[in-house]
Design an enzyme around this catalytic site. Structure first.
Site, PDB file in Angstrom:
ATOM      1  N   THR A  39       0.822  -1.215   0.000  1.00 27.90           N
ATOM      2  CA  THR A  39       0.000   0.000   0.000  1.00 27.90           C
ATOM      3  C   THR A  39       0.851   1.258   0.000  1.00 27.90           C
ATOM      4  OG1 THR A  39      -1.826  -1.114   1.066  1.00 27.90           O
ATOM      5  CG2 THR A  39      -1.733   1.256   1.368  1.00 27.90           C
ATOM      6  N   TYR A  53      -8.147   0.239  -3.467  1.00 26.83           N
ATOM      7  CA  TYR A  53      -7.062   0.801  -4.275  1.00 26.83           C
ATOM      8  C   TYR A  53      -6.190  -0.356  -4.789  1.00 26.83           C
ATOM      9  CZ  TYR A  53      -4.730  -0.224   0.070  1.00 26.83           C
ATOM     10  OH  TYR A  53      -4.270  -0.882   1.175  1.00 26.83           O
ATOM     11  N   THR A 119       1.702  -4.237   4.291  1.00 23.35           N
ATOM     12  CA  THR A 119       1.601  -4.468   5.737  1.00 23.35           C
ATOM     13  C   THR A 119       1.049  -5.851   6.083  1.00 23.35           C
ATOM     14  OG1 THR A 119      -0.572  -3.421   5.805  1.00 23.35           O
ATOM     15  CG2 THR A 119       1.337  -2.019   6.279  1.00 23.35           C
ATOM     16  N   ASP A 120       0.372  -6.496   5.119  1.00 25.13           N
ATOM     17  CA  ASP A 120      -0.321  -7.746   5.468  1.00 25.13           C
ATOM     18  C   ASP A 120       0.632  -8.836   5.970  1.00 25.13           C
ATOM     19  OD1 ASP A 120      -2.609  -6.479   4.741  1.00 25.13           O
ATOM     20  OD2 ASP A 120      -3.003  -7.663   2.946  1.00 25.13           O
ATOM     21  N   LYS A 192       0.435  -7.225  12.953  1.00 26.03           N
ATOM     22  CA  LYS A 192      -0.634  -6.357  12.446  1.00 26.03           C
ATOM     23  C   LYS A 192      -1.926  -6.725  13.160  1.00 26.03           C
ATOM     24  CE  LYS A 192      -2.821  -4.714   8.223  1.00 26.03           C
ATOM     25  NZ  LYS A 192      -2.873  -4.703   6.746  1.00 26.03           N
ATOM     26  N   GLU A 313      -1.468 -27.848  28.188  1.00 23.69           N
ATOM     27  CA  GLU A 313      -2.663 -28.249  27.438  1.00 23.69           C
ATOM     28  C   GLU A 313      -2.455 -29.543  26.650  1.00 23.69           C
ATOM     29  OE1 GLU A 313      -5.745 -27.249  27.226  1.00 23.69           O
ATOM     30  OE2 GLU A 313      -5.579 -25.560  28.610  1.00 23.69           O
TER      31      GLU A 313
END
Ligand code: SIN
Length: 356
Positions: A39, A53, A119-120, A192, A313
């Site tokens: 971006t 975009y 950024t992903d 993120k 766990e």
């Protein structure tokens, strides 16, 4: 009189030297910007377009030209390494990037690297480089949440601050850094957290390493895990990485996805488990069967923060599972891929998970 002449003479010499040095850029650090798209290089149909975009439209020369102030803080060169949305980033691209970063940082005339990135998956590339760059010189990843064409685009200031940081002595030896929104984060810790907000990068539980404040990087803490020059991982001669999948845990989880990954021949699987990396009884059986077939199983969590306790766990010692500590599933996958380039021993891999 002679004294005054001498003082004036010295002042003139000093000023001349100072301007020659400044003109030649002697004092400015040399920072190379490697552009990959995202971006920060995105273009929208209008100045108010912030969501719909096209990423990776603007080339590195235009990115640099949009921030003429960079010339005041560094000697900047740009290279277009990729031109993609970061959802298309692959392990092969990480290897290409690591190779180029290592080549550049080995040069005495390069002081730091900035990587512009979508950024992903920025946090994944950052962590991969944190484990594979063989230099203490600064490497800084940055991006933007608003495209370059938007009012109040965040890219130009992020790029300016990233270059400032990559040229700063204070940033050396701290591992690969991520800078957006004035905030400096460690590659290992940052993630993120929001789909569209500019303030999306956070470091759950731990907080930022520091900030760029009034044109100065200010560090308040460091990450204590091993990285870069101290890392045991070397990808110099690799053209591919072992295949590792992630299984996302949920109520009523169905083992067929895990079974398909194992049938396809993955070397490892990360459980993005519920809570403390927990698994339903059915999945526990499926994971144990996978382990029986040689697949390394790492327990991580889908919660977004916290630490996975060993043998809580699941009976990790008995099942020969690995726990991810506080690495999120996507970063646990990267460490597991690199670990598998060295060993298939789960105990040795657990050591690496505690160390990195
Ligand atoms: C991408 O990751 O390439 C698109 C999203 C962004 O950069 O913010």
């Amino acid at each position: 009189m002679v004294r005054i002449f001498r003082i004036v003479y010295l002042m003139v010499v000093f000023l001349l030297l100072f301007s020659v040095c400044s003109f030649a850029g002697v004092k400015l650090p040399h920072v190379v910007i490697l552009a990959t798209g995202g971006t920060i290089a995105g273009a929208g149909a209008s100045t108010t377009t912030t969501v719909d975009y096209t990423p990776a439209k603007v080339g590195v020369a235009a990115l640099i030209a949009a921030v003429p102030e960079l010339a005041r803080i560094a000697r900047v060169d740009g290279e277009q390494i990729l031109r993609i949305g970061s959802e298309n980033m692959t392990p092969k691209d990480w290897l290409t990037l690591a190779g180029r970063v290592n080549q550049l940082l080995a040069r005495a005339d390069v002081d730091g690297i900035v990587i512009t990135h979508g950024t992903d998956t920025l946090e994944e590339t950052a962590y991969f480089l944190n484990l594979t760059v063989k230099s203490g010189k600064p490497v800084v990843l940055t991006g933007a949440m608003r495209p370059a064409t938007a009012i109040s685009a965040d890219g130009p200031m992020n790029l300016y601050h990233a270059v400032l940081l990559a040229g700063a002595k204070a940033a050396a030896g701290k591992g690969v850094l991520v800078l957006l929104n004035d905030q400096i984060s460690a590659a290992r810790e940052v993630t993120k957290t929001n789909t569209t907000a500019p303030d999306t990068f956070k470091t759950p539980d731990l907080g930022f390493l520091g900030y760029v404040i009034a044109g100065e990087p200010q560090f308040y803490r460091i990450s204590t895990k091993r990285h870069t020059a101290d890392s045991e991982f070397d990808v110099t001669n690799l053209s591919a990485l072992p295949e590792v999948g992630i299984f996302y845990g949920y109520a009523g989880e169905n083992r067929s996805v895990l079974d398909a990954m194992v049938a396809k021949g993955v070397s490892g699987v990360v459980n993005a488990g519920t809570g403390d990396g927990s698994m339903s009884d059915g999945m526990k059986t499926a994971y144990r069967e996978a382990r029986g077939r040689g697949v390394i199983v790492v327990r991580s969590s889908r919660t977004g923060s916290g630490f996975i306790a060993r043998t809580a766990e699941a009976k990790d010692d008995e099942y020969d599972f690995v726990v991810a500590g506080n690495l999120n599933p996507q970063k646990a996958r990267i460490l597991l891929m690199l670990a598998l380039t060295k060993t298939k021993d789960a105990k040795e891999i657990q050591r690496m998970f505690m160390m990195y």
